[in-house]
Design a protein around this motif. Structure first.
Motif, short mmCIF file in Angstrom:
data_model
loop_
_atom_site.label_atom_id
_atom_site.label_comp_id
_atom_site.label_asym_id
_atom_site.label_seq_id
_atom_site.Cartn_x
_atom_site.Cartn_y
_atom_site.Cartn_z
N ALA A 105 -0.11 8.77 2.62
CA ALA A 105 1.03 8.00 3.66
C ALA A 105 0.27 7.17 4.28
O ALA A 105 -0.93 6.98 4.83
CB ALA A 105 1.56 8.90 4.50
N VAL A 106 0.83 5.61 4.12
CA VAL A 106 0.22 4.36 4.94
C VAL A 106 1.43 4.13 5.79
O VAL A 106 2.29 3.82 5.25
CB VAL A 106 -0.27 3.35 3.94
N ALA A 107 1.12 4.24 7.09
CA ALA A 107 1.91 3.70 8.29
C ALA A 107 1.42 2.82 9.01
O ALA A 107 0.30 2.40 9.00
CB ALA A 107 2.43 5.00 8.78
N THR A 108 2.51 2.09 9.71
CA THR A 108 2.09 0.97 10.79
C THR A 108 2.37 1.46 12.12
O THR A 108 3.34 2.06 12.19
CB THR A 108 2.90 -0.34 10.54
N LEU A 109 1.41 1.08 12.98
CA LEU A 109 1.58 1.46 14.31
C LEU A 109 1.56 0.07 14.90
O LEU A 109 0.41 -0.56 15.26
CB LEU A 109 0.42 2.20 14.85
N ALA A 122 -0.20 11.31 11.85
CA ALA A 122 -1.11 11.63 10.88
C ALA A 122 -0.74 13.34 10.41
O ALA A 122 -0.78 13.69 9.37
CB ALA A 122 -2.73 12.06 11.60
N GLY A 123 0.26 13.88 11.47
CA GLY A 123 0.76 14.85 11.41
C GLY A 123 1.90 15.08 10.52
O GLY A 123 2.60 16.05 10.17
N LEU A 124 2.39 13.88 10.09
CA LEU A 124 3.75 13.85 9.27
C LEU A 124 3.68 14.24 8.02
O LEU A 124 4.49 14.73 7.42
CB LEU A 124 4.55 12.69 9.49
N GLY A 125 2.30 13.95 7.40
CA GLY A 125 2.37 14.40 5.76
C GLY A 125 3.06 13.25 5.26
O GLY A 125 3.32 12.11 5.62
N LEU A 142 0.96 -1.00 -0.05
CA LEU A 142 0.13 0.02 -0.01
C LEU A 142 0.95 1.07 0.13
O LEU A 142 0.41 2.29 -0.62
CB LEU A 142 -0.95 -0.04 1.25
N ALA A 143 1.88 1.19 0.83
CA ALA A 143 2.87 2.35 0.86
C ALA A 143 3.41 2.65 -0.66
O ALA A 143 3.53 3.64 -1.18
CB ALA A 143 3.91 2.01 1.96
N ASP A 144 3.64 1.60 -1.31
CA ASP A 144 4.24 1.61 -2.78
C ASP A 144 3.09 2.44 -3.68
O ASP A 144 3.46 3.17 -4.41
CB ASP A 144 4.73 0.24 -3.16
N ASN A 197 4.94 8.06 4.74
CA ASN A 197 4.60 7.00 3.95
C ASN A 197 5.51 5.78 4.24
O ASN A 197 6.92 6.22 4.10
CB ASN A 197 4.62 7.37 2.61
N GLY A 198 4.93 4.49 4.73
CA GLY A 198 6.18 3.48 4.81
C GLY A 198 6.64 3.33 6.32
O GLY A 198 7.19 2.42 6.45
N MET A 199 6.25 4.41 6.98
CA MET A 199 6.79 4.37 8.43
C MET A 199 6.16 3.18 9.25
O MET A 199 5.11 2.74 9.09
CB MET A 199 6.41 5.57 9.04
N VAL A 200 7.19 2.73 10.06
CA VAL A 200 6.61 1.68 11.00
C VAL A 200 6.86 2.50 12.38
O VAL A 200 8.19 2.79 12.88
CB VAL A 200 7.26 0.45 11.04
#
Ligand SMILES: NC(=O)c1ccc[n+]([C@@H]2O[C@H](COP(=O)([O-])OP(=O)(O)OC[C@H]3O[C@@H](n4cnc5c(N)ncnc54)[C@H](OP(=O)(O)O)[C@@H]3O)[C@@H](O)[C@H]2O)c1
Length: 258
Positions: free
Chosen positions: A173-177, A236-239, A163-165, A243-246
């Motif tokens: 941006a799609v990130a994982t928590l 959410a605030g990172l913009g 999804l991040a790709d 994207n792709g962040m864990v």
């Protein structure tokens, strides 16, 4: 400024319910999705006289007939999506049936994946949308009981990379928590009950529980819902750079190299 829209799945209880309420307090217009009918809902935190509120949407994420049209049914694409819904195989003595396994994978992996793809496809180019996929440290330490759940979460972790790709260059941006054991009211009540029985403090029994259930964790307390809320706010605030962040709020469960 126009009100930002958020969608939180799994919003009828647990962490999703907390996040839906907390985001509404932050000023988001929140749609909270859950499986149970609205009539069976405990009052959402902000239904009680607050100016912000959570709009409840009943939908079975395990049902492909519901899932496929869901993205369109949501209307305007939300600015924030938090995938929190989770399903487990029923606790029975025998192995899960193929249908039960499929249901776990549908809710925990296929639904957040397909719903996100549907929303990203409809997102206007100028709109930034952040998607937070709530995952679990269980992917690092499966055992005979947790393996089906852990496998579905591991599948979602890999699908999240896909999804991040998809998001690359699209103002999304799609990130994982990635979370460790949560401080849910039920878990805390159970630990308090045991603590009273053994004449120990809740803190002591929680420490013992964590040492035994997750010997590799470096935390002494369960992870509170508010820390998860603050992590969602942060992501959410990172913009688009998120994207792709864990984001790992998991007690260091996977050790030092990952
Ligand atoms: N609990 C932990 O210690 C822990 C640790 C690490 C990570 N996590 C992750 O954190 C997230 C939240 O966990 P939680 O323990 O707070 O959840 P929870 O209390 O078990 O709540 C699960 C939510 O998912 C919804 N749901 C289940 N099946 C569904 C379906 N077929 N369609 C739509 N909604 C469905 C439930 O709706 P109904 O109530 O209406 O059935 C409920 O709102 C999950 O992603 C979990 O993997 C949890």
């Amino acid at each position: 400024m126009p009100v930002k829209r958020a969608l939180v799945t799994g919003a009828s209880r647990g962490l999703g319910r907390y996040l839906a309420g907390a985001l509404a307090t932050d000023g988001w217009a929140v749609t909270g999705l859950g499986l149970r009918p609205e009539g069976d809902l405990l009052s959402l935190p902000l239904d009680e006289g607050s100016e912000s509120e959570v709009t409840y949407l009943q939908a079975d994420l395990g049902d492909p007939a519901t899932l496929v049209p869901l993205s369109a049914k949501l209307g305007e694409v939300p600015d924030l999506v938090v995938h929190c819904a989770v399903a487990y195989p029923p606790r029975t003595s025998g192995p899960p049936t193929p249908d039960q396994l499929q249901d776990v994978f549908r809710v925990n992996a296929f639904a957040p994946y397909l719903l996100t793809l549907g929303l990203l496809e409809r997102k206007p180019a100028e709109q930034f949308t952040a998607v937070v996929v709530v995952n679990s440290e269980a992917v690092f330490a499966a055992d005979k009981d947790s393996a089906p759940y852990a496998a579905s979460k591991a599948a979602m972790r890999v699908l999240t990379t896909g999804l991040a790709d998809v998001c690359k260059g699209t103002n999304a941006a799609v990130a994982t928590l990635m979370l460790g054991p949560l401080s849910s009211p039920d878990k805390r009540a159970e630990l308090r009950r045991i603590a009273e029985k053994r004449n120990l403090s809740e803190e002591e029994i929680t420490r013992m529980f964590l040492r035994r259930s997750n010997p590799n964790l470096v935390i002494d307390t369960l992870i509170d819902y508010e820390a998860c809320h603050r992590s969602v706010q942060y992501i959410a605030g990172l913009g688009p750079v998120g994207n792709g962040m864990v984001c790992r709020l998991d007690g260091g469960s996977a050790g030092s190299l990952i």
